[in-house]
Design a protein around this motif. Structure first.
Motif, mmCIF file in Angstrom:
data_model
loop_
_atom_site.group_PDB
_atom_site.id
_atom_site.type_symbol
_atom_site.label_atom_id
_atom_site.label_comp_id
_atom_site.label_asym_id
_atom_site.label_seq_id
_atom_site.Cartn_x
_atom_site.Cartn_y
_atom_site.Cartn_z
ATOM 1 N N ALA A 138 0.830 -1.210 0.000
ATOM 2 C CA ALA A 138 0.000 0.000 0.000
ATOM 3 C C ALA A 138 0.862 1.256 0.000
ATOM 4 O O ALA A 138 0.588 2.222 -0.723
ATOM 5 N N TYR A 139 1.917 1.253 0.802
ATOM 6 C CA TYR A 139 2.807 2.421 0.855
ATOM 7 C C TYR A 139 3.522 2.594 -0.487
ATOM 8 O O TYR A 139 3.702 3.717 -0.967
ATOM 9 N N GLY A 140 3.917 1.486 -1.113
ATOM 10 C CA GLY A 140 4.567 1.574 -2.410
ATOM 11 C C GLY A 140 3.658 2.138 -3.481
ATOM 12 O O GLY A 140 4.110 2.864 -4.374
ATOM 13 N N LEU A 141 2.373 1.828 -3.406
ATOM 14 C CA LEU A 141 1.418 2.388 -4.361
ATOM 15 C C LEU A 141 1.191 3.880 -4.116
ATOM 16 O O LEU A 141 1.062 4.668 -5.055
ATOM 17 N N ALA A 142 1.152 4.259 -2.846
ATOM 18 C CA ALA A 142 0.901 5.661 -2.503
ATOM 19 C C ALA A 142 2.133 6.540 -2.719
ATOM 20 O O ALA A 142 2.000 7.722 -3.070
ATOM 21 N N HIS A 143 3.311 5.961 -2.515
ATOM 22 C CA HIS A 143 4.556 6.733 -2.605
ATOM 23 C C HIS A 143 5.596 5.945 -3.402
ATOM 24 O O HIS A 143 6.632 5.544 -2.861
ATOM 25 N N PRO A 144 5.340 5.712 -4.684
ATOM 26 C CA PRO A 144 6.212 4.815 -5.452
ATOM 27 C C PRO A 144 7.660 5.272 -5.547
ATOM 28 O O PRO A 144 8.567 4.440 -5.668
ATOM 29 N N ASP A 145 7.893 6.576 -5.508
ATOM 30 C CA ASP A 145 9.259 7.076 -5.641
ATOM 31 C C ASP A 145 9.992 7.174 -4.307
ATOM 32 O O ASP A 145 11.184 7.504 -4.290
ATOM 33 N N GLU A 146 9.293 6.916 -3.214
ATOM 34 C CA GLU A 146 9.915 7.038 -1.897
ATOM 35 C C GLU A 146 9.862 5.752 -1.085
ATOM 36 O O GLU A 146 10.429 5.682 0.011
ATOM 37 N N ALA A 147 9.207 4.748 -1.605
ATOM 38 C CA ALA A 147 9.085 3.495 -0.856
ATOM 39 C C ALA A 147 10.445 2.799 -0.770
ATOM 40 O O ALA A 147 11.157 2.696 -1.767
ATOM 41 N N PRO A 148 10.826 2.309 0.407
ATOM 42 C CA PRO A 148 12.109 1.592 0.537
ATOM 43 C C PRO A 148 12.117 0.323 -0.310
ATOM 44 O O PRO A 148 11.158 -0.447 -0.311
ATOM 45 N N ARG A 149 13.217 0.127 -1.032
ATOM 46 C CA ARG A 149 13.377 -1.047 -1.881
ATOM 47 C C ARG A 149 14.697 -1.740 -1.552
ATOM 48 O O ARG A 149 15.579 -1.175 -0.904
ATOM 49 N N VAL A 150 14.811 -2.977 -2.025
ATOM 50 C CA VAL A 150 15.975 -3.788 -1.684
ATOM 51 C C VAL A 150 17.273 -3.095 -2.082
ATOM 52 O O VAL A 150 18.258 -3.096 -1.327
ATOM 53 N N ALA A 151 17.322 -2.477 -3.257
ATOM 54 C CA ALA A 151 18.546 -1.830 -3.709
ATOM 55 C C ALA A 151 18.974 -0.697 -2.777
ATOM 56 O O ALA A 151 20.170 -0.350 -2.726
ATOM 57 N N ASP A 152 18.044 -0.131 -2.033
ATOM 58 C CA ASP A 152 18.387 0.955 -1.101
ATOM 59 C C ASP A 152 19.280 0.465 0.029
ATOM 60 O O ASP A 152 19.941 1.286 0.687
ATOM 61 N N CYS A 153 19.298 -0.834 0.279
ATOM 62 C CA CYS A 153 20.165 -1.357 1.346
ATOM 63 C C CYS A 153 21.635 -1.113 1.047
ATOM 64 O O CYS A 153 22.473 -1.149 1.955
ATOM 65 N N ARG A 154 21.958 -0.861 -0.220
ATOM 66 C CA ARG A 154 23.332 -0.551 -0.603
ATOM 67 C C ARG A 154 23.598 0.946 -0.588
ATOM 68 O O ARG A 154 24.719 1.381 -0.878
ATOM 69 N N ARG A 155 22.563 1.724 -0.247
ATOM 70 C CA ARG A 155 22.699 3.196 -0.228
ATOM 71 C C ARG A 155 22.189 3.706 1.118
ATOM 72 O O ARG A 155 21.038 4.121 1.240
ATOM 73 N N PRO A 156 23.038 3.686 2.141
ATOM 74 C CA PRO A 156 22.585 4.006 3.505
ATOM 75 C C PRO A 156 21.901 5.359 3.642
ATOM 76 O O PRO A 156 20.909 5.473 4.372
ATOM 77 N N ALA A 157 22.406 6.380 2.957
ATOM 78 C CA ALA A 157 21.795 7.703 3.091
ATOM 79 C C ALA A 157 20.388 7.723 2.514
ATOM 80 O O ALA A 157 19.459 8.308 3.096
ATOM 81 N N VAL A 158 20.215 7.073 1.368
ATOM 82 C CA VAL A 158 18.887 7.002 0.747
ATOM 83 C C VAL A 158 17.942 6.204 1.637
ATOM 84 O O VAL A 158 16.790 6.596 1.875
ATOM 85 N N LEU A 159 18.431 5.063 2.134
ATOM 86 C CA LEU A 159 17.572 4.229 2.970
ATOM 87 C C LEU A 159 17.184 4.945 4.248
ATOM 88 O O LEU A 159 16.021 4.870 4.685
#
Length: 420
Positions: A138-159
């Motif tokens: 639901a959060y991914g649908l509401a905020h698709p550009d800000e929802a945490p994704r697996v690739a963000d685990c490699r980008r600590p500041a973004v996560l």
């Protein structure tokens, strides 16, 4: 492609394990759901694991798991699952895992919000597993550009930024959440990124050409987000659709065999329609106990009406796997397990367009009032199910282990569909 044609819990895990035990499978591809899956596999030597995010073929040496982008990935739960696999003799599960970086993350904030919403529903609970998977979708649908994704685990500041925004939004809506501070979560996600192979969507196309792959679905078609009986559904597409889309992207559309899994008892964990429910049936399921989130595990007679509906919305199957046939001998301990081919005044449930939740809610209301017409127990369950549903039974299961399976799929290679 292995999909449950009921409400889940039909035995997808044991079927996938059998397929991986009897053919050289390269990868098990998980293509929907998340950590709320519970696919039980028991080996002949007694070892047991409930597979949630790892593929149910992981007991078999060399078989990989790929979590496709449609899976909601919970790294914290996944590491705990890997620990249990190591304890039962599979120390390399993480080494055989790839995860699509586009997949959504399920976090402690999603889990806390999920549980807060379910508690607030009181007697109108939906039967959520309480693990935050639907909340993440639901959060991914509401905020698709800000929802945490697996690739963000490699980008600590973004996560950090995305987790903070997630926590703040959910707190503003629901009040304080029972979840750790963002700073306490970041090291675990960083460790996950270092340990696990995070890949892009092109990885799967290569795996599909390297060897046989088994697509393992989660939950059941009757819980599908668009075609299930709203609101007692999941935030996941539980049909073959995601798997077919992944195959099409790889240029392999239509090349996989479609296998639908059913158990001889139609069951449901938690609230919602179960037209053939019969509390007098003498069955229990130790792998599916009552729990505070889903509620009671319920048993009913074989519901051919509901399963025909599942076949219709899933687009049909090449064959069926019929499980739990070992339970039929318990009939002498109580009323006989019977079969329902129609409801009073209703022979078939017509599928509707995907996304019309008002229509699905009306169908739910109708099913909650429906009464089954029960026919006598068949003397030959597989033959009766074949005739009633119009699809061949290619595998029967008479116990939890691979050795307790029979049928054409139990010891031969799967033939590709004629269109391949």
């Amino acid at each position: 492609m292995v999909v449950d044609l009921g409400y889940g819990d039909a035995g997808k895990g044991t079927v996938v394990d059998l397929l991986c035990a009897t053919r050289p499978v390269h990868t098990v591809v998980r293509f929907n759901g998340g950590a709320q899956a519970a696919h039980n596999v028991v080996l002949r030597d007694g070892r047991h694991h409930t597979f949630a995010q790892f593929g149910a073929g992981t007991f078999r040496p060399g078989v990989r798991t790929h979590l496709a982008r449609h899976v909601v990935v919970d790294p914290l739960a996944l590491v705990a699952e890997a620990d249990h696999l190591a304890a039962v003799g599979v120390p390399d599960a993480l080494d055989r895992l790839t995860v699509d970086g586009e997949a959504l993350l399920a976090t402690p904030y999603h889990r806390a919000a999920n549980r807060a919403r379910e508690i607030a529903r009181g007697a109108d609970r939906h039967g959520s597993c309480g693990l935050g998977v639907g909340e993440a979708v639901a959060y991914g649908l509401a905020h698709p550009d800000e929802a945490p994704r697996v690739a963000d685990c490699r980008r600590p500041a973004v996560l950090r930024r995305r987790l903070t925004a997630l926590r703040d939004r959910l707190t503003a809506e629901l009040g304080p959440l029972d979840a750790p501070p963002v700073a306490d979560c970041l090291p675990a996600y960083a460790a996950f990124a270092e340990r696990v192979a995070i890949v892009d969507r092109s990885w799967l196309a290569g795996a599909l050409r390297e060897g046989t792959c088994v697509f393992e679905g989660a939950q059941g078609v009757l819980l599908d987000e668009w075609h299930g009986f709203h609101p007692y559904t999941t935030w996941s597409t539980t049909t073959f659709a995601n798997a077919e889309a992944l195959l099409a992207e790889a240029g392999l559309a239509g090349t996989a065999q479609r296998l639908g899994v059913l158990r001889v008892t139609t069951t449901r964990h938690g609230p919602g329609p179960l037209v053939t429910e019969d509390p007098a049936l003498p069955f229990t399921d130790p792998r599916n106990p009552t729990n505070p989130w889903q509620g009671r595990f319920r048993f009913g007679h074989f519901d051919a009406v509901a399963h025909r509906y599942a076949l219709d919305v899933a687009g049909g199957v090449d064959g069926l796997a019929l499980t739990h046939l070992d339970l039929t001998h318990l009939d002498r301990a109580g009323p006989a397990l019977r079969i329902c081919r129609r409801y009073e005044g209703l022979d078939r449930l017509p599928p509707g367009p995907a996304g019309d939740l008002d229509r699905q809610a009306a169908l739910t209301a109708r099913l909650l009032r429906a009464r089954p017409v029960l026919d006598e127990a068949p003397t030959d369950w597989p033959a009766t199910v074949e005739e009633t549903l119009g699809a061949p039974v290619l595998l029967t299961s008479h116990g939890p282990t691979a050795e307790a399976k029979a049928g054409p799929l139990a010891g031969v290679f799967c033939a590709r569909r004629a269109s391949a």
